[in-house]
Each structure stands twice: as structure tokens, then as C-alpha cells.
Design a protein around this motif. Structure first.
Motif, short mmCIF file in Angstrom:
data_model
loop_
_atom_site.label_atom_id
_atom_site.label_comp_id
_atom_site.label_asym_id
_atom_site.label_seq_id
_atom_site.Cartn_x
_atom_site.Cartn_y
_atom_site.Cartn_z
N HIS A 1 47.25 44.08 44.28
CA HIS A 1 45.95 44.01 44.94
C HIS A 1 45.48 42.55 45.00
O HIS A 1 45.42 41.87 43.98
N LEU A 2 45.17 42.08 46.19
CA LEU A 2 44.71 40.70 46.39
C LEU A 2 43.36 40.48 45.72
O LEU A 2 42.41 41.23 45.97
N VAL A 3 43.25 39.48 44.85
CA VAL A 3 41.99 39.20 44.15
C VAL A 3 41.48 37.78 44.37
O VAL A 3 40.32 37.49 44.14
N ARG A 4 42.36 36.89 44.82
CA ARG A 4 41.96 35.50 45.02
C ARG A 4 42.78 34.92 46.18
O ARG A 4 43.97 35.15 46.28
N MET A 5 42.09 34.18 47.04
CA MET A 5 42.77 33.60 48.18
C MET A 5 42.16 32.24 48.50
O MET A 5 40.94 32.12 48.60
N MET A 6 43.00 31.24 48.60
CA MET A 6 42.59 29.89 48.97
C MET A 6 41.42 29.41 48.11
O MET A 6 40.38 29.02 48.62
N GLU A 7 41.61 29.48 46.81
CA GLU A 7 40.67 28.96 45.81
C GLU A 7 39.33 29.67 45.75
O GLU A 7 38.34 29.12 45.30
N ARG A 8 39.28 30.91 46.22
CA ARG A 8 38.03 31.66 46.07
C ARG A 8 38.34 33.10 45.67
O ARG A 8 39.29 33.71 46.17
N ASP A 9 37.54 33.60 44.74
CA ASP A 9 37.68 34.98 44.31
C ASP A 9 37.18 35.89 45.43
O ASP A 9 36.25 35.54 46.15
N LEU A 10 37.80 37.05 45.54
CA LEU A 10 37.43 37.99 46.58
C LEU A 10 36.84 39.25 45.98
O LEU A 10 37.29 39.72 44.94
N GLN A 11 35.84 39.77 46.62
CA GLN A 11 35.24 41.05 46.25
C GLN A 11 35.55 42.02 47.38
O GLN A 11 34.78 42.16 48.32
N ILE A 12 36.71 42.63 47.29
CA ILE A 12 37.13 43.55 48.35
C ILE A 12 37.37 44.93 47.75
O ILE A 12 37.54 45.09 46.55
N GLU A 13 37.37 45.92 48.60
CA GLU A 13 37.53 47.31 48.17
C GLU A 13 38.89 47.51 47.50
O GLU A 13 39.86 46.83 47.83
N ALA A 14 38.95 48.47 46.59
CA ALA A 14 40.17 48.73 45.82
C ALA A 14 41.33 49.17 46.70
O ALA A 14 42.49 48.96 46.36
N ASP A 15 41.03 49.77 47.86
CA ASP A 15 42.11 50.23 48.74
C ASP A 15 42.44 49.23 49.84
O ASP A 15 43.23 49.52 50.73
N GLN A 16 41.87 48.04 49.79
CA GLN A 16 42.16 47.00 50.77
C GLN A 16 43.06 45.93 50.15
O GLN A 16 42.99 45.66 48.96
N PHE A 17 43.88 45.34 50.97
CA PHE A 17 44.79 44.28 50.56
C PHE A 17 45.62 44.69 49.35
O PHE A 17 45.67 44.01 48.34
N VAL A 18 46.27 45.84 49.47
CA VAL A 18 47.18 46.35 48.44
C VAL A 18 48.57 46.43 49.07
O VAL A 18 48.75 47.04 50.11
#
Length: 141
Positions: free
Chosen positions: A39-56
Motif C-alpha cells: 500500500h502506497l504511503v509516501r510519494m515524492m517526500e510527502r506522506d499520503l492520506q489515501i483510502e486503504a483500497d487505493q494504491f495497493v
């Protein structure tokens, strides 16, 4: 002179700690790249707040990966190279429109730039020539 001495000692301490950490990265507690969701949690030096079923995404032993981005399915081929090298190719996705379409585009660009990967415990780090681009966290246990 005193300042130089202190900086030298601090540099030596950081080097020793860094070398010690390299050994733990190869530990038996690291997750396997294949066989589970990431599960994607960080991208390009920033933390992400995305849904649990997204970017898996799941990486398969046959060199393919697939998963769900923001609202589109994403798939492609990956190749593991010597010394932690990693290369993605044939990355494709469906074309539904959604609010987070820009994140999908940015993630696809990161995959295109990825040159290496590291797994530290349950974290998968995608790097481009030594620069951290994205962090994915293993799902489940």
C-alpha cells in the motif's frame, strides 16, 4: 580546532550507526516482495492520506505486478537486477477519470524512473539513482 574535532567524532558515530543499520536491513524480518499487497504511503517526500483500497499493488514471482491506483487498475512488468536494481516496463492502466488522477500519473512516472528498491521490515522503498521516490507498506501480518 575544537569544533573540527567534534564534527569528526560526530561523523564517525553516524558512520558506525549507518553501517550497523545496513546489516539489519538484510534481516529475516524483511517482507518478501512477492505474495502480498503493498500500500502506497509516501510519494515524492510527502506522506499520503489515501483510502486503504487505493494504491495497493501485488508483485508476482513471474515478474508482473498489478493493483488498484486511485480509481484505475494498474499493471505492468518489473525486473529485479543486481545489487537491488529494479526496472519497470509495460506499465499500463485503465482510463477512468477521478479526482486523484494526478496521483496516478505521478506514481506511473515514479515507476518509470525507479532504478532500485529496498525492503526494510514491512516497508518497500522505490528509489531513483539513490533518491527516495515512494514508500509502500506491506499489508496484513
Amino acid at each position: 580546532m575544537k569544533k573540527f574535532f567534534m564534527v569528526s567524532i560526530l561523523t564517525a558515530i553516524i558512520a558506525v550507526v549507518g553501517i550497523g543499520c545496513c546489516a539489519c536491513r538484510k534481516g529475516k524480518n524483511n517482507k518478501s516482495l512477492t505474495g502480498q499487497g503493498w500500500h502506497l504511503v509516501r510519494m515524492m517526500e510527502r506522506d499520503l492520506q489515501i483510502e486503504a483500497d487505493q494504491f495497493v499493488f501485488t508483485f508476482f514471482a513471474d515478474g508482473k505486478f498489478s493493483g488498484r491506483a486511485a480509481c484505475n487498475q494498474m499493471m505492468g512488468v518489473y525486473q529485479l537486477l543486481d545489487r537491488g536494481g529494479m526496472k519497470f516496463s509495460s506499465v499500463a492502466s485503465t482510463r477512468r477519470m477521478c479526482r486523484e488522477a494526478d496521483l496516478e500519473t505521478q506514481f506511473a512516472q515514479i515507476l518509470d524512473r525507479t532504478t532500485h528498491y529496498e525492503i526494510d521490515g514491512d516497508m518497500l522503498m522505490l528509489l531513483s539513482n539513490g533518491e527516495l521516490q515512494a514508500v509502500l507498506k506491506a499489508e496484513g501480518k
